[in-house]
Design a protein around this motif. Sequence first.
Motif, PDB file in Angstrom:
ATOM      1  N   GLU A  87      40.500  47.890  55.892  1.00 41.17           N
ATOM      2  CA  GLU A  87      39.054  48.485  55.986  1.00 41.17           C
ATOM      3  C   GLU A  87      38.017  47.318  55.836  1.00 41.17           C
ATOM      4  O   GLU A  87      38.143  46.884  54.595  1.00 41.17           O
ATOM      5  CB  GLU A  87      38.747  49.811  55.394  1.00 41.17           C
ATOM      6  N   LYS A  94      43.565  55.575  63.604  1.00 40.69           N
ATOM      7  CA  LYS A  94      43.117  54.114  63.518  1.00 40.69           C
ATOM      8  C   LYS A  94      44.454  53.313  62.860  1.00 40.69           C
ATOM      9  O   LYS A  94      44.706  52.194  63.700  1.00 40.69           O
ATOM     10  CB  LYS A  94      42.037  53.824  62.581  1.00 40.69           C
ATOM     11  N   THR A  95      45.019  53.846  61.829  1.00 38.27           N
ATOM     12  CA  THR A  95      46.198  53.217  61.295  1.00 38.27           C
ATOM     13  C   THR A  95      47.440  52.983  62.081  1.00 38.27           C
ATOM     14  O   THR A  95      47.817  51.970  62.124  1.00 38.27           O
ATOM     15  CB  THR A  95      46.278  53.650  59.911  1.00 38.27           C
ATOM     16  N   PRO A 115      36.472  58.537  62.546  1.00 37.01           N
ATOM     17  CA  PRO A 115      36.608  59.024  61.256  1.00 37.01           C
ATOM     18  C   PRO A 115      37.978  59.132  60.621  1.00 37.01           C
ATOM     19  O   PRO A 115      38.817  58.715  61.318  1.00 37.01           O
ATOM     20  CB  PRO A 115      36.100  60.547  61.462  1.00 37.01           C
ATOM     21  N   THR A 116      38.059  59.410  59.432  1.00 39.31           N
ATOM     22  CA  THR A 116      39.529  59.490  58.871  1.00 39.31           C
ATOM     23  C   THR A 116      40.257  60.448  59.472  1.00 39.31           C
ATOM     24  O   THR A 116      39.820  61.692  60.030  1.00 39.31           O
ATOM     25  CB  THR A 116      39.214  60.104  57.413  1.00 39.31           C
ATOM     26  N   GLY A 117      41.615  60.291  59.750  1.00 40.47           N
ATOM     27  CA  GLY A 117      42.487  61.191  60.282  1.00 40.47           C
ATOM     28  C   GLY A 117      42.327  60.889  61.772  1.00 40.47           C
ATOM     29  O   GLY A 117      42.858  61.901  62.754  1.00 40.47           O
ATOM     30  N   SER A 118      41.689  59.896  62.386  1.00 40.95           N
ATOM     31  CA  SER A 118      41.753  59.793  64.011  1.00 40.95           C
ATOM     32  C   SER A 118      42.577  58.823  64.688  1.00 40.95           C
ATOM     33  O   SER A 118      42.769  58.495  65.868  1.00 40.95           O
ATOM     34  CB  SER A 118      40.267  59.296  64.396  1.00 40.95           C
ATOM     35  N   ARG A 135      34.841  47.224  53.955  1.00 42.28           N
ATOM     36  CA  ARG A 135      34.269  48.013  53.517  1.00 42.28           C
ATOM     37  C   ARG A 135      32.856  47.388  52.749  1.00 42.28           C
ATOM     38  O   ARG A 135      31.931  48.249  52.432  1.00 42.28           O
ATOM     39  CB  ARG A 135      34.902  48.450  52.261  1.00 42.28           C
ATOM     40  N   ARG A 169      50.323  63.595  51.543  1.00 39.49           N
ATOM     41  CA  ARG A 169      50.319  63.091  52.970  1.00 39.49           C
ATOM     42  C   ARG A 169      51.623  62.774  53.446  1.00 39.49           C
ATOM     43  O   ARG A 169      52.285  61.957  52.625  1.00 39.49           O
ATOM     44  CB  ARG A 169      49.273  62.057  53.011  1.00 39.49           C
ATOM     45  N   HIS A 204      34.011  52.854  59.971  1.00 39.91           N
ATOM     46  CA  HIS A 204      33.979  54.309  59.978  1.00 39.91           C
ATOM     47  C   HIS A 204      32.472  54.128  60.586  1.00 39.91           C
ATOM     48  O   HIS A 204      31.418  54.377  60.207  1.00 39.91           O
ATOM     49  CB  HIS A 204      33.822  54.820  58.713  1.00 39.91           C
ATOM     50  N   THR A 217      39.192  47.918  60.525  1.00 38.99           N
ATOM     51  CA  THR A 217      38.814  49.103  60.835  1.00 38.99           C
ATOM     52  C   THR A 217      37.357  49.393  60.369  1.00 38.99           C
ATOM     53  O   THR A 217      37.075  48.754  59.330  1.00 38.99           O
ATOM     54  CB  THR A 217      39.756  50.444  60.575  1.00 38.99           C
TER      55      THR A 217
END
Length: 584
Positions: free
Chosen positions: A409, A345-346, A340-343, A411, A300, A434, A432
């Motif tokens: 997150e 958010k971070t 979702p992952t990769g949207s 969790r 990444r 999901h 965050t």
Amino acid sequence: MVQFLIEKGYLKQEQFEEAKKVQQQTGQTDISKVLVTLNMVGEREVLQAKAQEQGFAFADLDRITIESSATNVVPERLVKSHSAMPVKRDGQTLYVAMSNPNNLNAIDDIKIASGCRVVPVVAVPGAIEDAIKKYYGGGAALPETTPTPAATPVAASQTNFNADIRGAIALAGAGRRAADDESDSEGDAEKMAEQAPIIKLANALIQQAVADRASDIHVEPQQRSVRVRYRIDGVLAEAMTVPRNLMAPLISRLKIMADMNIAERRIPQDGRIEVRHTGKEYDLRVSSVPTPFGEKIVMRILDKSSVMLGLQKIGFTEENQVRIEELVSQPNGMFLCTGPTGSGKTTTQYSVLNKLNTVGVNIMTAEDPVEYQLNGIAQVQMNRKAGLTFATALRAFLRQDPDIIMVGEMRDLETAEIGIEAALTGHLVLSTLHTNDAPSATLRMIDMGVEPYLITATVIGVLAQRLARKIDGDNKEPYQVPAADLRRFGLDYTDPDELITLYRGVPADSNKMTGYRGRTGIHELMVMNSEIAELVVRRAPLHEVKEAAKASGMRELREDGLEKVLSGWTDPQEIMRVVFTAGF
């Protein structure tokens, strides 16, 4: 052709009239040769016009990056004998620059040699020759079996990526048998991983990905080769294919760079690589997992400057940006980002922190992992083996006199409860979740076991986010669709046959023939109010919460996407790809 030159401003009408007179006097049949001879237009402009007239794309070889995945599949002798330069490979489609795109012999020869469908594009002959010398070397055509001499390492800024790849492959073919590498010992792979060609191959693979604006590099061992793919603007595309007998040393080299155990091939590992490209620093988060054909490596790429964009450059509408700035300026409460992952958010969370980061506030973050390092902020890396989890970090934060806390997150229930406690005791908490949309965040927290009255007492806003590819602003064209075609996006219309003007990208070298370049955010912002709070407390169904949020001004993801479609930022197909999911 002439009309194109005039429309583009390359040629004036009076110049054309003068050229016609010269053509009549000289008997020249080709008006383009007259225009070039009289220096009215250049050879590049003429070829561009002819390409447009014949329906071919034009490639400016002086400005584009030629992909190694293309040059690797066409032997040098064919390139030089046909003056045809491979520039891009997209799956089994190969784009080849030629001065004569109707040269069927060249197209057939390259098709047979590469095993790909060949799509000719037009380029200036001189630029083709220069590219061949640069990427294949000067002189007469060499036999395919002639190995390229190993080059000495050079600075990254001077690296010829394609030459490095071919050099490593040629040396490997000359020095090792083309057998499956399972027969090679770990010592052989480690020894070869330290040799200059493999080092240059690994460096070129990374530097090319950074130059192509990739977010991830996938190195995937397969039965007969190693496939390398780059994720660009959220979509994976094949970058190159490396011979199978180079797999072990290449994987070993990447693991050495990431400070991983190269002798351990049975379990997943994580590592990190720091690189510089054109003066900018990048962090690569490296992960390896064992597969039947060898270890797969995914890297990444984290651009340290990307989190300094600021909220105004993430793609918020003016209304949403104002509301978010109001929310995060509050002294306490919880602001959640979902998606979702990769949207993105971070990136959004970091952009908020960057805005809030002043001398007068104490900001602490709990992350897994710490992706970007921000000056002036205490960032804590989670370590489950040592017992450092989000929950234990949050407990410690509350004794560190924080003003703002970011939790990577939410969790589990324990983390959520401590975050809520922090929000109740006078801290601004960012985190965050999901979920598919903003209203679902409250139901997700209830499902985790959080009491509804605590949610309404702390959550001040929820932002749902997606990332959609942007149309290449320099290469786009308008088209029209009936208003009824946009009804699923929430478009209000009176006449379903009314034509709406939209834009779509035109494949070009600058966008790697996709029509897209870069990404923008699609957002859905729900601000907590008394009506929504009442519904959450009595555990109302999701559709009631969503209707209340819309009544208070929330625009759904599809509606925000529609605005960006109508503004020419992206197209309907891209919004459908990232927003519309099963059961939407």
